[in-house]
Design a protein around this motif. Structure first.
Motif, PDB file in Angstrom:
ATOM      1  N   PRO A   1     -10.516  -8.891   6.924  1.00 14.73           N
ATOM      2  CA  PRO A   1     -11.113  -9.082   5.605  1.00 14.73           C
ATOM      3  C   PRO A   1     -11.229  -7.763   4.854  1.00 14.73           C
ATOM      4  N   HIS A   2     -11.559  -7.861   3.580  1.00  9.45           N
ATOM      5  CA  HIS A   2     -11.603  -6.675   2.717  1.00  9.45           C
ATOM      6  C   HIS A   2     -12.565  -5.627   3.270  1.00  9.45           C
TER       7      HIS A   2
ATOM      8  N   LEU B   1     -12.034   2.172   7.597  1.00 12.54           N
ATOM      9  CA  LEU B   1     -11.623   1.831   6.231  1.00 12.54           C
ATOM     10  C   LEU B   1     -10.303   2.508   5.880  1.00 12.54           C
ATOM     11  N   GLY B   2      -9.509   1.832   5.066  1.00 14.01           N
ATOM     12  CA  GLY B   2      -8.377   2.447   4.388  1.00 14.01           C
ATOM     13  C   GLY B   2      -7.264   2.955   5.273  1.00 14.01           C
ATOM     14  N   ARG B   3      -7.033   2.331   6.425  1.00 17.41           N
ATOM     15  CA  ARG B   3      -5.941   2.766   7.271  1.00 17.41           C
ATOM     16  C   ARG B   3      -5.270   1.547   7.896  1.00 17.41           C
TER      17      ARG B   3
ATOM     18  N   LEU C   1      -2.911  -2.806  11.356  1.00 19.87           N
ATOM     19  CA  LEU C   1      -3.938  -3.524  10.599  1.00 19.87           C
ATOM     20  C   LEU C   1      -3.406  -3.966   9.244  1.00 19.87           C
ATOM     21  N   PHE C   2      -3.664  -5.227   8.927  1.00 21.15           N
ATOM     22  CA  PHE C   2      -3.308  -5.800   7.635  1.00 21.15           C
ATOM     23  C   PHE C   2      -4.611  -6.179   6.931  1.00 21.15           C
ATOM     24  N   ARG C   3      -4.957  -5.444   5.892  1.00 23.48           N
ATOM     25  CA  ARG C   3      -6.255  -5.601   5.247  1.00 23.48           C
ATOM     26  C   ARG C   3      -6.141  -6.401   3.946  1.00 23.48           C
ATOM     27  N   GLN C   4      -7.144  -7.213   3.675  1.00 28.75           N
ATOM     28  CA  GLN C   4      -7.199  -7.887   2.379  1.00 28.75           C
ATOM     29  C   GLN C   4      -7.257  -6.843   1.273  1.00 28.75           C
TER      30      GLN C   4
END
Length: 395
Positions: free
Chosen positions: A344-345, A353-355, A366-369
């Motif tokens: 999720p976001h 965060l942010g990687r 990792l595949f982030r919203q």
């Protein structure tokens, strides 16, 4: 004009309904009108965090924790935010409050010996006991061997029945001779100090740079049962590759499950990738594999998966795992198997965060919203990656 109490109640209703922007509006209006209750500041901090504005949220949590050091709920939520931002030193210290809140006190295991503080205790016995969920145990089992080296002590590991087989195969331990395994619920042998598994990072001062994902010499610390590996090899050998394990929902009782899980139908874009999916899903969502999206080639394995030992054996044969944030992700990482994690976001703290990578497990991606609730963007990216995987295999 609504009172501060009314605005706070309205804001909390917005939070429960998944409208953090409206919750923020209510909190700010009440605060601007002279309300200053801690509940309003807490509402604002949570609303900002859910929107991904973690820096603003952290400022408020820090202020509240400084002014209300006895509010352990605030301090625990501050800990998770600090860890999410990679601020491990203070984050681990605050994380120790996880069992001091009213609703978690019954979960704490009371010990008559001191908690280990990370110093060497040669000639002594250190009891390490697991806690929380299966994924947490898979993730932090690596630290048992680290604690053995640091403490210079005999280790007694108390662990749940479902994961004791993995603990027996944990690298760096000497079970049956120097060290001992006992099951949760049984009486451990005498010990001199104890430590919860997820308190080991605090005791040892764990920093991001200490994690195996940043170590070129990193190696998997768990292994699958060879007997199960052979059994599943026979079961899976006739299936067309690539073989991709698939998990689309986590444990329904998890507090954040609605944010991290989805229905199998949502993954319909993956059907056109030329992949054979192995449904590793357990629990109520497993039945969805009986009616997969049109064109999706999927083998429902849930009825044949007795425990995590079976899951580990399947992952050993699979080319990849695609999963939401769940225990199989941590198992794959601990085994050194490749996995793509759909997040999720604003994810759980351990994913930072942010990687697109994670220092916890070098074999994970990792595949982030890109925005809150945007699973479609994540799924499109995963589908593109799977098509590339199929192309590489044919090439």
């Amino acid at each position: 004009m609504k009172s501060a109490a009314e605005l706070e109640a309205e804001g909390r209703a917005h939070l429960e309904a998944g409208r953090p922007e409206e919750a923020e509006r209510c909190a700010r209006q009440a605060l601007a009108d002279g309300g200053g209750a801690v509940g309003l500041w807490h509402l604002l901090a949570v609303a900002l965090r859910i929107q991904g504005r973690v820096g603003e949220s952290l400022d408020i949590y820090t202020l509240m924790a400084d002014r209300l050091p006895g509010n352990l709920t605030i301090r625990f939520e501050l800990a998770e935010l600090l860890l999410l931002m990679g601020e491990f030193e203070r984050g681990w210290r605050e994380y120790r409050y996880r069992y001091n809140m009213v609703h978690t006190m019954p979960l704490e295991r009371r010990m008559q010996r001191p908690r280990w503080d990370g110093r060497p205790i040669p000639g002594k016995t250190l009891l390490i006991h697991d806690e929380q969920g299966y994924g947490d145990t898979f993730q932090f089992l690596r630290m048992v061997a680290w604690a053995k080296r640091r403490s210079q002590a005999r280790i007694v590991l108390q662990i749940n029945h479902e994961q004791v087989g993995f603990a027996r195969r944990l690298t760096g331990m000497d079970w049956g001779r120097a060290d001992e395994l006992v099951l949760r619920g049984s009486l451990p042998p005498p010990f001199d100090a104890h430590c919860e598994m997820m308190s080991l990072p605090m005791a040892m001062g764990l920093q991001l740079s200490d994690l195996p994902g940043l170590d070129r010499e990193w190696a998997p610390y768990l292994a699958a049962d060879p007997v199960r590996v052979k059994r599943w090899g026979r079961r899976l050998k006739s299936l067309p590759r690539p073989l991709v394990g698939l998990v689309w929902a986590g444990r329904p009782t998890h507090l954040n499950d609605a944010n991290r899980s989805m229905a199998l139908d949502r993954l319909a874009p993956l059907a056109s990738t030329g992949t054979t999916f192995l449904a590793l899903q357990k629990g109520p969502a497993a039945d969805q594999a009986s009616t997969p999206p049109r064109g999706m080639r999927i083998e429902r394995l849930s009825d044949a998966i007795a425990d995590f030992e079976d899951t580990a054996a399947i992952l050993t044969h699979a080319d990849l795992l695609v999963s939401v944030d769940s225990a199989p992700v941590h198992l794959a990482g601990a085994l050194g198997r490749p996995a793509w994690v759909m997040l999720p976001h604003v994810p759980d703290w351990r994913w930072l965060l942010g990687r697109a990578d994670t220092p916890w497990y070098p074999t994970l991606r990792l595949f982030r919203q890109p925005a809150r609730g945007d699973w479609d963007g994540v799924i499109r990216e995963v589908a593109e990656g799977l098509r590339g995987l199929e192309g590489e295999r044919r090439g």
